[in-house]
Design an enzyme around this catalytic site. Structure first.
Site, PDB file in Angstrom:
ATOM      1  N   LYS A   1      -9.604  13.519   4.298  1.00  0.00           N
ATOM      2  CA  LYS A   1      -8.565  12.378   4.157  1.00  0.00           C
ATOM      3  C   LYS A   1      -7.494  12.515   5.582  1.00  0.00           C
ATOM      4  CE  LYS A   1      -7.461  13.531   0.076  1.00  0.00           C
ATOM      5  NZ  LYS A   1      -7.321  12.301  -0.785  1.00  0.00           N
ATOM      6  N   ARG A   2      -6.965  11.424   5.779  1.00  0.00           N
ATOM      7  CA  ARG A   2      -5.849  11.709   6.849  1.00  0.00           C
ATOM      8  C   ARG A   2      -4.989  12.688   6.790  1.00  0.00           C
ATOM      9  NH1 ARG A   2      -5.816   7.590  11.247  1.00  0.00           N
ATOM     10  NH2 ARG A   2      -3.853   9.128  11.719  1.00  0.00           N
TER      11      ARG A   2
ATOM     12  N   THR B   1      -9.118   6.191  -2.413  1.00  0.00           N
ATOM     13  CA  THR B   1     -10.271   5.878  -2.765  1.00  0.00           C
ATOM     14  C   THR B   1     -11.092   6.900  -2.654  1.00  0.00           C
ATOM     15  OG1 THR B   1     -10.385   4.821  -0.725  1.00  0.00           O
ATOM     16  CG2 THR B   1      -9.914   3.233  -2.493  1.00  0.00           C
TER      17      THR B   1
ATOM     18  N   LYS C   1      -0.064  14.266   1.366  1.00  0.00           N
ATOM     19  CA  LYS C   1      -1.423  14.736   0.945  1.00  0.00           C
ATOM     20  C   LYS C   1      -1.634  16.005   0.661  1.00  0.00           C
ATOM     21  CE  LYS C   1      -3.654  10.648   2.936  1.00  0.00           C
ATOM     22  NZ  LYS C   1      -4.494   9.833   1.706  1.00  0.00           N
TER      23      LYS C   1
ATOM     24  N   HIS D   1       0.849  -1.219  -0.004  1.00  0.00           N
ATOM     25  CA  HIS D   1      -0.124   0.057  -0.098  1.00  0.00           C
ATOM     26  C   HIS D   1       0.901   1.212  -0.032  1.00  0.00           C
ATOM     27  CE1 HIS D   1      -4.097  -1.560   0.551  1.00  0.00           C
ATOM     28  NE2 HIS D   1      -3.590  -2.599   1.219  1.00  0.00           N
TER      29      HIS D   1
ATOM     30  N   LYS E   1     -14.848   7.975  -4.717  1.00  0.00           N
ATOM     31  CA  LYS E   1     -16.209   8.137  -4.184  1.00  0.00           C
ATOM     32  C   LYS E   1     -16.525   9.702  -4.668  1.00  0.00           C
ATOM     33  CE  LYS E   1     -14.426   6.082   0.153  1.00  0.00           C
ATOM     34  NZ  LYS E   1     -13.749   6.511   1.263  1.00  0.00           N
TER      35      LYS E   1
HETATM   36  C1  PLP Z   1     -12.616   6.565   1.782  1.00  0.00           C
HETATM   37  C2  PLP Z   1     -12.004   7.006   3.092  1.00  0.00           C
HETATM   38  C3  PLP Z   1     -10.665   7.307   3.331  1.00  0.00           C
HETATM   39  C4  PLP Z   1      -9.580   7.396   2.045  1.00  0.00           C
HETATM   40  O1  PLP Z   1      -9.456   8.520   1.439  1.00  0.00           O
HETATM   41  P1  PLP Z   1      -8.454   8.973   0.737  1.00  0.00           P
HETATM   42  O2  PLP Z   1      -8.591  10.322   0.111  1.00  0.00           O
HETATM   43  O3  PLP Z   1      -8.185   8.019  -0.199  1.00  0.00           O
HETATM   44  O4  PLP Z   1      -6.781   8.967   1.489  1.00  0.00           O
HETATM   45  C5  PLP Z   1     -10.289   7.646   4.686  1.00  0.00           C
HETATM   46  N1  PLP Z   1     -11.220   7.612   5.571  1.00  0.00           N
HETATM   47  C6  PLP Z   1     -12.442   7.540   5.514  1.00  0.00           C
HETATM   48  C7  PLP Z   1     -13.630   7.676   6.642  1.00  0.00           C
HETATM   49  C8  PLP Z   1     -13.054   7.245   4.244  1.00  0.00           C
HETATM   50  O5  PLP Z   1     -14.234   6.771   3.855  1.00  0.00           O
END
Ligand code: PLP
Length: 815
Positions: free
Chosen positions: A552-553, A660, A558, A362, A664
């Site tokens: 995101k984190r 991911t 990022k 990953h 979405k």
């Molecule tokens: C989809 C998701 C992530 C991943 O987000 P990235 O933008 O791909 O880092 C992290 N936390 C939650 C709660 C999510 O639903």
């Protein structure tokens, strides 16, 4: 891949009462309340148990079918499962949502409140854990005989509380009110050993004499796929003191010592480590990894013997997927079980492991590649260390036979022969696996060029790609009901299990009437989000403004920092020309920082500081709002994503393995501003570059700058816009005159800038202003948004799982 035809369930329905009657029965007999005294939470438990009852039938059928057909089993081992709430998901997949809604309406109970009375199951940090949850849904939907294995953490990811703009971590306690979904399996218990020494017995056999023993207890969650036809299991392990050890202390009369031991044992499943892409070099963490991996392997072997007699062909009937290196100890653990319990030779055991285990990588971030001090292994896993040395020995022979040089081989071994202090889990997982996969096309290629360069030359067919996906059930159907209805009205409902059908929307992208309906849905979602933001943060926003979201984190790679610096630049530009024709924007941020990651926490503080200045500046008004929404989790994502106009996917190229969140958003009709990183590359190809806002350096350019340690100062001198921001961070404009606060951010930007904020900044700014212009053309924007939804079907996790089944697991599907 063999196709197995679906045989209809041969049990008749056991439940004859109506769904409403089931809910009432559970309210009375399981919760112990009558209607007049029931609070929302009671209803939530009652309806959850009523759904669970209906899942059990499919569950038992599925289990029997798999045994009968001897379908190949897939085990997904993951330290994290970010499942979120389960009630709405289960109601939807079982087709009971409308019935439940009607029931509660008739009872005068707010259905929305019932759905939201459930706590998020937040047993993960971010994308890696959410991927595991999407995979559970998709395995059940496409009919993989899949089982998830993880840890039943008593405390999931911490709750993020804000104090004066700083992140404060509070313990999360999702189990305090019980968990209506789980089944405790007291009969499923395994011993997990640690410590001690390895001796040779009188027959010359190697015997491990451990000094510490835990027990792993199973808790099962049923996971129903779309339409409930196939129900898989997520089995989570909880730790306790092994009975024999505890009894001895009690019998010695030392109750306090016995109780203390018990508490120590339970710490192993007590808390989720809150790091994301950071190394967690703690002994307890290694114990957690061994704990759940060993329990899972013992469990799957026990199940294997109900169908088969010899482990020789384990890999023909079982595929184990290791989600990152966290369960990489599976390699020596499986070999240990085969050798020490079943008398296999080392060579035979290694062969079986290499036919059964598969590893998903990953990250390429060096600080995130797990490695453990060899001394720690000596102390708590002496037998595993011995086996790792045997693996290295066998590997050395193999590599020599291929004519490789000693120093090249050394770099690939689990323990470097001349730097004997570390056990490198990435190398262990790679060497022990049948297939190794990356999670996007770019990431898989970079794996071959960087971390696994030499291993890829040695095993050229081992690395394969499986680009991530997301489940359309949760990430469209449930989180965006209005869009789902609009799609179904136009193309029918087959898209839910066959997402590429969304392509049928493409011809409607230029249809004015459809554009209006599509944008009406977006506006309704933005209003819902605006209400939520007002309630959670007190900030009121205009739903007509562009909603620009990065959730995101929080991590340097990022680049939330670049985003907030751009917000400052925009603020400055508006202040310079307050009467200008500015495109109103709401910039929304959410995400947690690892508790020990100071710079990430400082970035959150900066965001909230900018929020305070910008949102309270009367000259700015609706032209710009900045919001940091605390405590990002799955449930928050379900409200934020449908309400987004613009999705921020701006990681330093080469650092986001896939992402991911990006998928979405695009599926829900947000346009993306992003770098050519991770799955963004493939998303842009699918939706068309003309419908995607790509900017900035590419991975090879980043690598080149990082390699020659290019200095940011050389660029900054030609960037007046950026210089002004730096000056403001220095002079206390956003920090109440505190000129020290952002010292570390400034130092980083001016002298290091490893994640290339400075060289990408102007391109980012320019693209944002271009996007302002496109947004002003409502029809064009609608067309592009519709095309994003229409062309994102390939990014369903159903497609990903079919890819794993075919290319990695060689597993057949039930349907
Ligand atoms: C989809 C998701 C992530 C991943 O987000 P990235 O933008 O791909 O880092 C992290 N936390 C939650 C709660 C999510 O639903």
């Amino acid at each position: 891949m063999k196709a197995v035809s679906h045989t209809l369930a041969d049990t008749q329905d056991l439940i004859t009462e109506s769904f409403g009657d089931s809910i009432l029965r559970h309210l009375i007999y399981s919760v112990g309340k009558d209607i007049s005294h029931a609070v929302t939470r009671d209803w939530c438990v009652a309806v959850s148990l009523a759904v669970r009852d209906r899942m059990v039938e499919g569950w038992i059928d599925t289990t029997r079918e798999i045994y009968k057909r001897k379908q190949k089993r897939v085990y997904y081992l993951s330290m994290e499962f970010m499942i979120g709430r389960l009630l709405e998901d289960s109601l939807t997949n079982l087709g009971l949502a409308d019935e439940a809604r009607a029931f509660f309406e008739a009872k005068g109970v707010n259905f929305h409140d019932v759905l939201h009375a459930e706590q998020d199951a937040a047993l993960g940090n971010g994308g890696l854990g959410r991927l595991a949850a999407c995979f559970m849904d998709s395995m059940a939907t496409v009919g993989v005989a899949g089982m998830g294995y993880g840890i039943r953490y008593q405390h999931g990811i911490f709750r993020q509380n804000m104090e004066d703009g700083w992140q404060m971590e509070e313990p999360e306690d999702w189990l305090v009110e019980g968990n209506a979904w789980e089944f405790r399996r007291p009969e499923v218990v395994y011993d997990i050993d640690f410590g001690g020494s390895v001796v040779t017995d009188e027959n010359g056999k190697t015997v491990w004499k451990p000094t510490e023993q835990l027990q792993a207890l199973a808790f099962d969650l049923p996971i129903a796929g779309w339409e409930g036809k196939h129900v898989n299991t997520l089995r989570l392990w909880s730790a306790r003191q092994s009975e024999s050890m505890n009894l001895k202390k009690f019998n010695d009369g030392d109750f306090i010592a016995a109780a203390r031991q018990q508490i120590l044992a339970e710490t192993v499943s007590k808390v989720l480590y809150p790091g994301d892409h950071t190394e967690q070099g703690r002994e307890l963490r290694l114990k957690q990894e061994v704990f759940f991996t060993s329990a899972s392997l013992q469990d799957l072997i026990r199940r294997f013997f109900t169908n088969y007699e010899s482990l020789d062909n384990l890999g023909d009937h079982v595929a184990v997927q290791l989600n990152d290196t966290h369960p990489a100890i599976a390699v020596p653990e499986l070999i240990r079980i085969l050798m020490d319990k079943y008398d296999y030779s080392f060579d035979a055991a290694l062969k079986i492991a290499r036919e059964t285990l598969h590893y998903t990588n990953h990250t390429l971030l060096p600080e995130a590649l797990e490695k453990w001090p060899k001394g720690l292994f000596e102390r708590i896993l002496p037998r595993h260390l011995q086996i790792i040395n045997m693996i290295d020995g066998a590997f050395y022979q193999e590599a020599m036979a291929k004519g490789l040089e000693h120093h090249i081989i050394a770099g690939m071994q689990v323990i470097h022969p001349h730097q004997q202090d570390w056990v490198r889990m990435g190398n262990l997982a790679f060497i022990g696996a049948r297939k190794v996969n990356g999670v996007s096309a770019l990431h898989s290629e970079l794996m071959k060029e960087t971390v696994f360069h030499d291993l890829n030359i040695m095993y050229p067919d081992k690395i394969v790609n499986q680009t991530n996906g997301v489940t359309p059930r949760r990430w469209v159907l449930e989180c965006n009901p209005h869009l789902s209805d609009l799609i179904t009205e136009n193309i029918g409902n087959e898209w839910i299990a066959d997402l590429e059908q969304l392509e049928k929307l493409a011809p409607l992208a230029t249809d004015k009437a459809f554009q209006k309906k599509y944008m009406d849905v977006k506006l309704a979602n933005k209003k819902r989000l605006a209400d939520y933001l007002l309630e959670r943060t007190g900030v009121s926003v205009n739903p007509a403004a562009m909603f620009d979201i990065q959730i995101k984190r929080i991590h340097e790679y990022k680049r939330q920092l670049m985003n907030i610096l751009e917000a400052i630049a925009l603020y400055n530009a508006i202040k310079d020309n307050p009467k200008g024709d500015w495109q109103p924007r709401v910039k929304i941020f959410a995400g947690k920082a690892a508790p020990s990651y100071f710079l990430a926490k400082l970035i959150i503080k900066l965001i909230t500081d900018v929020q305070n200045v910008v949102n309270n500046d009367p000259e700015i008004g609706d032209k710009l709002k900045v919001i940091f929404l605390p405590n990002y989790n799955v449930s928050a994502a379900e409200i934020l994503i449908p309400g987004a106009d613009l999705s921020e996917q701006i990681s330093t190229a080469g650092f986001e393995a896939s992402g991911t969140g990006n998928m979405k958003f695009a599926l829900n009709g947000a346009l993306t501003i992003g770098t050519l990183d991770g799955a963004n590359v493939e998303m842009a190809e699918h939706v068309g570059h003309e419908n995607f806002f790509i900017f900035g350096m590419e991975a090879h350019e980043v690598a080149e700058r990082q390699h020659r340690r290019a200095r940011p100062s050389e660029i900054i001198k030609d960037l007046p816009r950026f210089q002004q921001i730096l000056a403001q961070l220095e002079d206390g404009t956003f920090s109440d005159g505190d000129t020290d606060r952002y010292k570390d951010i400034l130092d980083n930007l001016k002298h290091h800038d490893y994640f290339q904020v400075v060289p990408d900044f102007e391109a980012y700014w320019d693209m944002q202003r271009h996007i302002d212009g496109v947004f002003a053309d409502k029809s064009k924007w609608a067309e592009m948004a519709i095309l994003n939804t229409a062309k994102m079907g390939w990014f369903s996790s159903d497609r990903t799982i079919r890819g794993y089944a075919k290319d990695i697991w060689d597993a057949d599907l039930a349907f």
